[in-house]
Design a protein around this motif. Structure first.
Motif, mmCIF file in Angstrom:
data_model
loop_
_atom_site.group_PDB
_atom_site.id
_atom_site.type_symbol
_atom_site.label_atom_id
_atom_site.label_comp_id
_atom_site.label_asym_id
_atom_site.label_seq_id
_atom_site.Cartn_x
_atom_site.Cartn_y
_atom_site.Cartn_z
ATOM 1 N N ALA A 87 0.825 -1.206 0.000
ATOM 2 C CA ALA A 87 0.000 0.000 0.000
ATOM 3 C C ALA A 87 0.860 1.257 0.000
ATOM 4 O O ALA A 87 0.547 2.240 -0.674
ATOM 5 C CB ALA A 87 -0.933 -0.002 1.217
ATOM 6 N N ALA A 88 1.965 1.236 0.749
ATOM 7 C CA ALA A 88 2.864 2.396 0.787
ATOM 8 C C ALA A 88 3.509 2.638 -0.574
ATOM 9 O O ALA A 88 3.676 3.785 -1.004
ATOM 10 C CB ALA A 88 3.939 2.185 1.847
ATOM 11 N N ARG A 89 3.865 1.558 -1.269
ATOM 12 C CA ARG A 89 4.436 1.709 -2.615
ATOM 13 C C ARG A 89 3.425 2.339 -3.560
ATOM 14 O O ARG A 89 3.755 3.299 -4.290
ATOM 15 C CB ARG A 89 4.864 0.339 -3.160
ATOM 16 N N ALA A 90 2.208 1.829 -3.561
ATOM 17 C CA ALA A 90 1.181 2.352 -4.463
ATOM 18 C C ALA A 90 0.862 3.812 -4.149
ATOM 19 O O ALA A 90 0.688 4.630 -5.060
ATOM 20 C CB ALA A 90 -0.080 1.499 -4.366
ATOM 21 N N ASN A 91 0.796 4.141 -2.872
ATOM 22 C CA ASN A 91 0.461 5.510 -2.484
ATOM 23 C C ASN A 91 1.578 6.478 -2.864
ATOM 24 O O ASN A 91 1.323 7.578 -3.371
ATOM 25 C CB ASN A 91 0.204 5.571 -0.977
ATOM 26 N N ALA A 92 2.833 6.085 -2.631
ATOM 27 C CA ALA A 92 3.962 6.948 -2.978
ATOM 28 C C ALA A 92 4.057 7.145 -4.489
ATOM 29 O O ALA A 92 4.321 8.261 -4.972
ATOM 30 C CB ALA A 92 5.262 6.343 -2.446
ATOM 31 N N GLU A 93 3.841 6.080 -5.239
ATOM 32 C CA GLU A 93 3.898 6.194 -6.700
ATOM 33 C C GLU A 93 2.781 7.093 -7.205
ATOM 34 O O GLU A 93 2.997 7.944 -8.088
ATOM 35 C CB GLU A 93 3.797 4.816 -7.340
ATOM 36 N N LEU A 94 1.574 6.924 -6.662
ATOM 37 C CA LEU A 94 0.438 7.734 -7.102
ATOM 38 C C LEU A 94 0.682 9.212 -6.820
ATOM 39 O O LEU A 94 0.420 10.060 -7.683
ATOM 40 C CB LEU A 94 -0.838 7.264 -6.403
ATOM 41 N N GLN A 95 1.181 9.540 -5.651
ATOM 42 C CA GLN A 95 1.454 10.937 -5.324
ATOM 43 C C GLN A 95 2.473 11.529 -6.281
ATOM 44 O O GLN A 95 2.323 12.669 -6.745
ATOM 45 C CB GLN A 95 1.946 11.050 -3.886
ATOM 46 N N GLY A 96 3.515 10.762 -6.601
ATOM 47 C CA GLY A 96 4.519 11.243 -7.548
ATOM 48 C C GLY A 96 3.945 11.452 -8.933
ATOM 49 O O GLY A 96 4.224 12.470 -9.589
ATOM 50 N N LEU A 97 3.131 10.517 -9.397
ATOM 51 C CA LEU A 97 2.540 10.635 -10.726
ATOM 52 C C LEU A 97 1.560 11.811 -10.803
ATOM 53 O O LEU A 97 1.488 12.498 -11.832
ATOM 54 C CB LEU A 97 1.820 9.336 -11.100
ATOM 55 N N GLU A 98 0.821 12.046 -9.731
ATOM 56 C CA GLU A 98 -0.095 13.191 -9.712
ATOM 57 C C GLU A 98 0.687 14.500 -9.820
ATOM 58 O O GLU A 98 0.237 15.448 -10.487
ATOM 59 C CB GLU A 98 -0.924 13.167 -8.434
ATOM 60 N N GLY A 102 7.922 2.901 -4.566
ATOM 61 C CA GLY A 102 6.937 3.760 -5.217
ATOM 62 C C GLY A 102 7.563 5.039 -5.758
ATOM 63 O O GLY A 102 7.255 5.468 -6.875
ATOM 64 N N LYS A 103 8.444 5.649 -4.990
ATOM 65 C CA LYS A 103 9.094 6.876 -5.461
ATOM 66 C C LYS A 103 10.033 6.575 -6.624
ATOM 67 O O LYS A 103 10.162 7.379 -7.556
ATOM 68 C CB LYS A 103 9.835 7.536 -4.304
ATOM 69 N N GLY A 104 10.678 5.415 -6.582
ATOM 70 C CA GLY A 104 11.527 5.022 -7.704
ATOM 71 C C GLY A 104 10.729 4.842 -8.984
ATOM 72 O O GLY A 104 11.154 5.261 -10.061
ATOM 73 N N GLN A 105 9.533 4.252 -8.872
ATOM 74 C CA GLN A 105 8.683 4.072 -10.048
ATOM 75 C C GLN A 105 8.150 5.405 -10.557
ATOM 76 O O GLN A 105 8.052 5.622 -11.773
ATOM 77 C CB GLN A 105 7.535 3.118 -9.691
ATOM 78 N N ALA A 106 7.807 6.304 -9.649
ATOM 79 C CA ALA A 106 7.345 7.628 -10.062
ATOM 80 C C ALA A 106 8.458 8.388 -10.774
ATOM 81 O O ALA A 106 8.219 9.089 -11.769
ATOM 82 C CB ALA A 106 6.854 8.419 -8.847
ATOM 83 N N VAL A 164 1.821 12.586 -24.197
ATOM 84 C CA VAL A 164 2.559 12.532 -22.931
ATOM 85 C C VAL A 164 1.601 12.675 -21.752
ATOM 86 O O VAL A 164 1.684 11.942 -20.758
ATOM 87 C CB VAL A 164 3.644 13.632 -22.890
ATOM 88 N N LEU A 165 0.680 13.630 -21.878
ATOM 89 C CA LEU A 165 -0.305 13.838 -20.813
ATOM 90 C C LEU A 165 -1.207 12.610 -20.642
ATOM 91 O O LEU A 165 -1.521 12.209 -19.512
ATOM 92 C CB LEU A 165 -1.165 15.055 -21.131
ATOM 93 N N PHE A 166 -1.620 12.029 -21.757
ATOM 94 C CA PHE A 166 -2.495 10.869 -21.693
ATOM 95 C C PHE A 166 -1.785 9.699 -21.012
ATOM 96 O O PHE A 166 -2.400 8.968 -20.216
ATOM 97 C CB PHE A 166 -2.927 10.457 -23.102
ATOM 98 N N GLU A 167 -0.506 9.529 -21.303
ATOM 99 C CA GLU A 167 0.254 8.445 -20.690
ATOM 100 C C GLU A 167 0.297 8.609 -19.165
ATOM 101 O O GLU A 167 0.063 7.655 -18.413
ATOM 102 C CB GLU A 167 1.672 8.414 -21.252
ATOM 103 N N VAL A 168 0.580 9.838 -18.730
ATOM 104 C CA VAL A 168 0.664 10.084 -17.287
ATOM 105 C C VAL A 168 -0.723 9.968 -16.652
ATOM 106 O O VAL A 168 -0.884 9.367 -15.584
ATOM 107 C CB VAL A 168 1.272 11.466 -16.997
#
Length: 446
Positions: free
Chosen positions: A86-97, A275-279, A374-378
């Motif tokens: 859950a922490a990985r998913a949340n960190a990645e989502l915040q970075g992508l947003e 998660g931050k690494g993936q973002a 690019v926007l659509f991908e993100v």
């Protein structure tokens, strides 16, 4: 006799007092994070009989063998595993947003569309100074918007790397604390209150650690000392007995990060660090795409520009300089520099052949569509990660609830225990009084 009433009652009062202390401790720490409910471990005292039946066993009271934590290693492991996911998913989502906002809110797509519209309007009168000035201003706006977008993405990257480094520092701090707890566990008495407190501290540190990276644990059966590995059961050891390793982070040229443990490469697949690494990987891809679009736009416009003549009849010069989003800049100082006429045309020519070629080249390069891609991908990644994050949060929450139900303090049950052990204490006290009265009565016989 060891089995007389007074000895039995005395052992009972001692056991009841310990149980009351444990119950009171449970109630006092009911809301303490990481606290695991305790219970007093009691065993009956049995002695061999010296009566006519040598094999007979007489019960001689109760003995407190220690204080036991109501912990479940499997449930604790599930909480760590699901919490890390859950922490990985949340960190990645915040970075992508943040990446999505950096691209979308700067208005890069709108600025490119406005530039194409300005060139379209210039077709109506290529000698009109106001239309040329408007086209030049839109060109400047495109360059500046690319710059701002690049800076915004760089700021997002710096923020993610700062948070990742903070996570690395936290992992090292927790590892050092776990090593100290291990050393104290080796010196603590079995089933003592000090040992159970150390177990609570150990388990809380492990749960905190799992929020940053995926951990694999092993516990010594005799002392409870934990061995912690990062990156799964096959990963290197972060904590081994009283020694702890050092996690480090390195930044690549594209802004992505990698991790090492004591100098050895480490693949982190879960936790906030993953998660931050993936973002950051998605950020690097978006940044590379933005640079490519900016570079193509510069090349496309400058190539057509140099193939025509400006309003004064001079050979067209490049409108832009730079090779990417961060360094693209408008070099033309006047709208008259826009080469709308083909080579060989005179001054103030109304021939728009070169401007038509410019618009066709921009349409073929389609920078607005590329930015939209690019926007659509993100945005697609953000939408997908939201679903994943919500699902993993639900799973992690279920695991935490299951652990709390098993290891947490039930105040209603503790209130019942409080009354029960208090009555047991009073009852054993009464037995002592009755035994004393019996002996006084016997001694009073003449």
């Amino acid at each position: 006799m060891s089995s007389d009433l007074i000895s039995i009652a005395r052992s009972g009062t001692r056991a009841a007092r310990v149980a009351l202390d444990v119950t009171a401790n449970n109630i006092a720490n009911a809301s303490s994070e990481g606290y695991v409910r305790r219970s007093a471990s009691l065993t009956e005292i049995a002695v061999s009989s010296v009566s006519t039946v040598p094999s007979a066993i007489n019960l001689a009271g109760v003995h407190v063998t220690g204080v036991v934590r109501n912990a479940d290693l499997f449930r604790q492991s599930e909480v760590r595993r699901t919490g890390a996911d859950a922490a990985r998913a949340n960190a990645e989502l915040q970075g992508l947003e943040n990446v999505e906002a950096a691209i979308e809110q700067t208005g890069i797509y709108t600025s490119i569309v406005d530039l194409e519209a300005a060139f379209q309007q210039l077709l109506s009168d290529p000698t009109d100074g106001s239309l040329r000035a408007a086209a030049l201003e839109k060109s400047r706006n495109v360059a500046q918007t690319f710059n701002v977008t690049a800076q915004s993405l760089d700021a997002v990257g710096e923020g993610l790397r700062f948070e990742a480094q903070d996570g690395v520092d936290e992992v090292n701090r927790i590892a050092a604390e776990l090593a100290r707890v291990n050393l104290r566990l080796t010196r603590s008495a079995d089933l003592s209150s000090d040992q159970t407190a150390l177990f609570d501290q150990r388990d809380k540190l492990l749960q905190d650690l799992s929020r940053h990276a995926d951990v694999s644990t092993g516990f010594a059966a005799d002392t409870g000392v934990v061995t912690v590995k990062l990156g799964g059961s096959a990963g290197p050891a972060l904590v081994d007995g009283g020694a702890s390793g050092t996690l480090a982070m390195a930044k690549a040229a594209d802004g992505t990060v990698s991790f090492t443990l004591d100098g050895n490469a480490l693949a982190v697949s879960s936790g906030a660090l993953a998660g931050k690494g993936q973002a950051l990987a998605q950020l690097a891809s978006s940044r590379a795409g933005l640079d490519a679009i900016a570079g193509d736009l510069v090349t496309t416009i400058n190539t057509v520009q140099t193939g025509g003549v400006d309003l004064a009849g001079n050979a067209g010069q490049p409108l832009f300089s730079g090779t990417g989003a961060s360094d693209i800049a408008l070099v033309a100082t006047s709208g008259n520099a826009i080469a709308t006429a083909p080579a060989g045309a005179g001054a103030n020519s109304r021939d728009t052949a070169n401007l038509v070629a410019l618009r066709a080249a921009i349409a073929a390069a389609n920078p607005a569509g590329a930015i939209d891609g690019v926007l659509f991908e993100v945005s697609s990644a953000v939408a997908a990660r939201q679903v994943t994050r919500d699902a993993l949060e639900s799973i992690a929450s279920t695991a935490r609830v299951a652990l709390q139900a098993q290891a947490g303090v039930d105040l209603d049950q503790e209130a019942v225990n409080l009354v029960r052990f208090q009555q047991a204490f009073q009852a054993n006290g009464r037995v002592i009084q009755v035994a004393s009265d019996i002996f006084d009565s016997i001694l009073a016989i003449r």
